[in-house]
Design a protein around this motif. Structure first.
Motif, mmCIF file in Angstrom:
data_model
loop_
_atom_site.group_PDB
_atom_site.id
_atom_site.type_symbol
_atom_site.label_atom_id
_atom_site.label_comp_id
_atom_site.label_asym_id
_atom_site.label_seq_id
_atom_site.Cartn_x
_atom_site.Cartn_y
_atom_site.Cartn_z
ATOM 1 N N GLY A 95 0.811 -1.210 0.000
ATOM 2 C CA GLY A 95 0.000 0.000 0.000
ATOM 3 C C GLY A 95 0.844 1.259 0.000
ATOM 4 N N LEU A 145 -5.740 4.030 -5.714
ATOM 5 C CA LEU A 145 -6.465 3.132 -4.809
ATOM 6 C C LEU A 145 -6.849 1.835 -5.519
ATOM 7 N N SER A 164 -3.754 -0.284 -5.717
ATOM 8 C CA SER A 164 -3.477 -0.873 -4.410
ATOM 9 C C SER A 164 -4.376 -2.082 -4.157
ATOM 10 N N ALA A 165 -5.665 -1.941 -4.452
ATOM 11 C CA ALA A 165 -6.616 -3.028 -4.208
ATOM 12 C C ALA A 165 -6.368 -4.213 -5.131
ATOM 13 N N ALA A 205 -3.128 -6.047 -4.205
ATOM 14 C CA ALA A 205 -3.326 -6.754 -2.937
ATOM 15 C C ALA A 205 -4.196 -7.988 -3.136
ATOM 16 N N SER A 248 -4.114 -2.582 2.530
ATOM 17 C CA SER A 248 -3.339 -1.942 1.465
ATOM 18 C C SER A 248 -3.965 -0.619 1.044
ATOM 19 N N VAL A 249 -5.288 -0.608 0.891
ATOM 20 C CA VAL A 249 -5.987 0.618 0.496
ATOM 21 C C VAL A 249 -5.916 1.670 1.604
ATOM 22 N N THR A 262 -2.442 3.202 1.526
ATOM 23 C CA THR A 262 -2.332 4.093 0.372
ATOM 24 C C THR A 262 -3.059 5.407 0.625
ATOM 25 N N SER A 263 -4.277 5.314 1.153
ATOM 26 C CA SER A 263 -5.069 6.517 1.437
ATOM 27 C C SER A 263 -4.368 7.403 2.455
ATOM 28 N N SER A 322 4.909 8.421 2.270
ATOM 29 C CA SER A 322 4.573 6.999 2.372
ATOM 30 C C SER A 322 5.357 6.272 3.460
#
Length: 261
Positions: A87, A117, A120-121, A124, A173-174, A177-178, A186
């Motif tokens: 993420g 996003l 990331s999803a 993952a 993971s999301v 990232t958010s 990060s």
């Protein structure tokens, strides 16, 4: 003519989203750190599955009641470290090359955020399914080789709800990232996330009962078997995680809208 114009407009809007998403997915696929993380997660899952299955079969007195058919699940929750890293890498890829380039390439910030996003999803989800599939397949192969009982369905005496754990990996993971987009950094977010999951959340929960509503503690209520005493219910955990996700998404949207290249 009007129908043709409507169809063309729909195609244009779809491409406006799929273009940035495709670009982000390809960028992630060409990032050595992202690919290395995926391979590391799957390799850990494979090695742990074979080792734990064999140890539970060969040393039942030391296994504390752990069944060979479900022993592989013991190591699965540890893989959340890799999904948190994935993420963070979604934003780190642009930080390393220069964030202004990504912001100028996709002027619509909402589309850029959605693409990140989505990336990331998707990564993952791919890693989660691959990791669990490899672990289950090698566990089954190990049981066949050592002469143990091979279950066709879910093994009895399971330690985790696999489907809930996969959902948590994707959500984690999301979330990372958010939060990375919200903080515009990060690596500090990754360090904080790992610290919370590995130690701080449990310590805080022992001090303040409200810490049971932290994301990783809510996730335990979803995938851990049996549920610990004092855990919030499954429905409450889902609602709590949904609230965390909504807050992080709104914060990320506001942050990226004001992020000047």
């Amino acid at each position: 003519m009007q129908a043709a114009g409507t169809k063309a407009e729909g195609t244009r809007r779809r491409n406006a989203f799929l273009g940035p998403l495709r670009s982000e997915l390809l960028k992630a696929g060409s990032c050595p750190l992202m690919v290395g993380t995926v391979l590391a997660v799957v390799a850990f899952s494979a090695i742990a599955s074979v080792y734990l299955t064999y140890m539970a079969w060969s040393r039942p007195d030391e296994a504390a009641g752990l069944m060979p058919s479900s022993a592989y699940q013991l190591a699965l929750p540890l893989e959340q470290v890799g999904f948190a890293l994935m993420g963070a890498l979604v934003l780190y890829m642009d930080e390393a090359k220069g964030m202004p380039q990504a912001l100028l390439a996709v002027p619509r910030r909402g589309r850029l955020l959605a693409a990140k996003l989505g990336t990331s999803a998707i990564w993952a989800a791919f890693t989660a399914v691959l990791s669990v599939g490899v672990a289950y397949a090698l566990r089954t192969a190990a049981l066949a080789l050592i002469g143990g009982t091979v279950d066709v369905g879910a093994p009895a005496g399971g330690l985790v709800r696999i489907e809930a754990l996969v959902l948590w990996w994707m959500l984690l993971s999301v979330l990372v990232t958010s939060l990375s987009v919200l903080a515009r950094r990060s690596m500090p977010v990754l360090v904080l996330s790992l610290a919370m999951m590995l130690m701080l959340s449990s310590l805080l929960r022992g001090i303040a009962p409200a810490a049971a509503w932290l994301p990783d503690q809510l996730a335990l209520c979803l995938y851990q078997l049996p549920s610990a005493s004092g855990d919030v219910g499954t429905a409450a955990a889902l609602i709590g995680l949904g609230v965390w996700l909504a807050v992080f998404l709104m914060g990320a949207r506001l942050s990226i809208a004001r992020w000047n290249p």
